[in-house]
Design a protein around this motif. Structure first.
Motif, PDB file in Angstrom:
ATOM      1  N   GLU A   1       9.599  24.243  -6.920  1.00 24.49           N
ATOM      2  CA  GLU A   1       9.211  23.144  -7.793  1.00 24.49           C
ATOM      3  C   GLU A   1       9.191  21.841  -7.007  1.00 24.49           C
ATOM      4  O   GLU A   1       9.952  21.669  -6.051  1.00 24.49           O
ATOM      5  N   LYS A   2       8.316  20.929  -7.429  1.00 20.07           N
ATOM      6  CA  LYS A   2       8.364  19.570  -6.900  1.00 20.07           C
ATOM      7  C   LYS A   2       9.296  18.778  -7.803  1.00 20.07           C
ATOM      8  O   LYS A   2       9.020  18.590  -8.987  1.00 20.07           O
ATOM      9  N   ILE A   3      10.405  18.357  -7.243  1.00 23.42           N
ATOM     10  CA  ILE A   3      11.421  17.662  -8.028  1.00 23.42           C
ATOM     11  C   ILE A   3      11.369  16.163  -7.754  1.00 23.42           C
ATOM     12  O   ILE A   3      11.444  15.727  -6.601  1.00 23.42           O
TER      13      ILE A   3
ATOM     14  N   PRO B   1      13.608  13.318  -8.092  1.00 28.97           N
ATOM     15  CA  PRO B   1      15.035  13.084  -8.369  1.00 28.97           C
ATOM     16  C   PRO B   1      15.255  11.846  -9.238  1.00 28.97           C
ATOM     17  O   PRO B   1      14.482  10.886  -9.205  1.00 28.97           O
TER      18      PRO B   1
ATOM     19  N   ALA C   1       8.573  12.463  -6.195  1.00 29.94           N
ATOM     20  CA  ALA C   1       8.779  13.890  -5.970  1.00 29.94           C
ATOM     21  C   ALA C   1       8.593  14.223  -4.496  1.00 29.94           C
ATOM     22  O   ALA C   1       7.732  13.667  -3.815  1.00 29.94           O
TER      23      ALA C   1
ATOM     24  N   ALA D   1      14.082  25.874  -6.582  1.00 31.42           N
ATOM     25  CA  ALA D   1      14.706  25.182  -7.699  1.00 31.42           C
ATOM     26  C   ALA D   1      14.913  26.138  -8.866  1.00 31.42           C
ATOM     27  O   ALA D   1      14.222  27.144  -9.004  1.00 31.42           O
TER      28      ALA D   1
ATOM     29  N   LYS E   1      18.493  23.707 -14.830  1.00 36.87           N
ATOM     30  CA  LYS E   1      19.880  23.240 -14.832  1.00 36.87           C
ATOM     31  C   LYS E   1      20.779  24.142 -15.663  1.00 36.87           C
ATOM     32  O   LYS E   1      21.957  24.323 -15.357  1.00 36.87           O
TER      33      LYS E   1
ATOM     34  N   SER F   1      18.713  17.831  -4.767  1.00 39.17           N
ATOM     35  CA  SER F   1      18.145  16.869  -5.716  1.00 39.17           C
ATOM     36  C   SER F   1      18.013  17.490  -7.097  1.00 39.17           C
ATOM     37  O   SER F   1      17.921  18.712  -7.250  1.00 39.17           O
ATOM     38  N   ALA F   2      18.006  16.640  -8.102  1.00 44.03           N
ATOM     39  CA  ALA F   2      17.888  17.111  -9.481  1.00 44.03           C
ATOM     40  C   ALA F   2      17.084  16.121 -10.299  1.00 44.03           C
ATOM     41  O   ALA F   2      17.015  14.924  -9.988  1.00 44.03           O
ATOM     42  N   ASN F   3      16.418  16.655 -11.337  1.00 50.88           N
ATOM     43  CA  ASN F   3      15.786  15.791 -12.319  1.00 50.88           C
ATOM     44  C   ASN F   3      16.276  16.216 -13.697  1.00 50.88           C
ATOM     45  O   ASN F   3      17.300  16.881 -13.816  1.00 50.88           O
TER      46      ASN F   3
ATOM     47  N   HIS G   1      15.323  20.510 -13.722  1.00 46.88           N
ATOM     48  CA  HIS G   1      15.549  21.430 -12.613  1.00 46.88           C
ATOM     49  C   HIS G   1      16.478  20.829 -11.565  1.00 46.88           C
ATOM     50  O   HIS G   1      16.643  19.610 -11.478  1.00 46.88           O
TER      51      HIS G   1
ATOM     52  N   GLU H   1      17.525  21.421  -7.308  1.00 52.00           N
ATOM     53  CA  GLU H   1      17.195  22.073  -6.044  1.00 52.00           C
ATOM     54  C   GLU H   1      18.367  22.929  -5.576  1.00 52.00           C
ATOM     55  O   GLU H   1      19.526  22.522  -5.674  1.00 52.00           O
TER      56      GLU H   1
END
Length: 230
Positions: free
Chosen positions: A64-66, A68, A148, A154, A157, A186-188, A191, A193
């Motif tokens: 995934e492209k995260i 953050p 991103a 990823a 969560k 990293s997280a959003n 999702h 990483e």
């Protein structure tokens, strides 16, 4: 539902209490009367009825492209439209003066970042200029968002299990689900990483990981094998 309650109604504190060792050795398959069994090196296995009862769902690990993001609690100060809060060192390395931040439904800009000269709630103090003045002492929440990166390994969560022992996921291992340690990056909002512990294409439990953990605790540390009278 009776099978489900046998897991979900088990208090974590009781599972972790200093009761006697289980009569069943974890080196062999242990199967109490709750629809779950455990085998060392393999993980937890559930009956079909148990999986249906708890709504077990799995998914493949993907890339995934995260973008953050993180949030910081701010407090309005007496200099008009300014508010300050605390950042960790890792967060401070990402934040730059002039950066736009979200403050509720409005925006603000980072004025400055200063390393704290004494022990505080964080390592660095960040001061933000708000779009509109706030009453001194008012609590605000600032969201810092970043572009991103390239696609990374990823997972959702919800698939993460965080305990005193570390951060884990339950990875599918034949007919078992093995609690597997992972390192996160990293997280959003949806999702996170995974930097170590999983590969793209691995199958993991996305929900409910807490039920699997309680089942594992019940089998190995408590449950019907416990001799301390719980």
């Amino acid at each position: 539902m009776k099978l489900l309650l046998s897991i979900l109604c088990l208090p974590i504190a009781a599972a972790l209490s200093s009761c006697s060792q289980s009569n069943a050795s974890p080196s062999h398959t242990v199967a109490p009367e709750n629809g779950a069994q455990f085998k060392e090196g393999k993980g937890v296995s559930l009956t079909t009825l148990m999986m249906e009862s708890i709504g077990l769902q799995t998914a493949e690990v993907q890339e995934e492209k995260i973008a953050p993001s993180f949030t910081v609690n701010l407090q309005a100060i007496q200099r008009g439209s300014e508010a300050s809060g605390w950042l960790t060192e890792a967060q401070a390395q990402q934040v730059k003066p002039g950066m736009v931040v979200e403050i509720g439904s409005t925006q603000g800009n980072v004025l400055r970042i200063a390393k704290a000269p004494y022990l505080t709630l964080g390592d660095y103090e960040v001061t933000v200029q708000t779009a509109a003045p706030a009453e001194a002492g008012a609590a605000l929440t600032a969201t810092f968002r970043f572009p991103a990166s390239d696609a990374v390994t990823a997972i959702p969560k919800a698939a993460l299990l965080t305990t005193a022992e570390g951060t884990f996921v339950y990875a599918k291992n034949d007919e078992f689900y093995l609690r597997t340690p992972v390192k996160v990056g990293s997280a959003n909002g949806e999702h996170v990483e995974i930097t170590d512990g999983l590969y793209t294409g691995d199958e993991i439990v996305t929900t409910p990981v807490m039920s699997l953990w309680l089942a594992e605790l019940q089998i190995l540390r408590g449950g019907k094998a416990c001799n301390c009278g719980h």
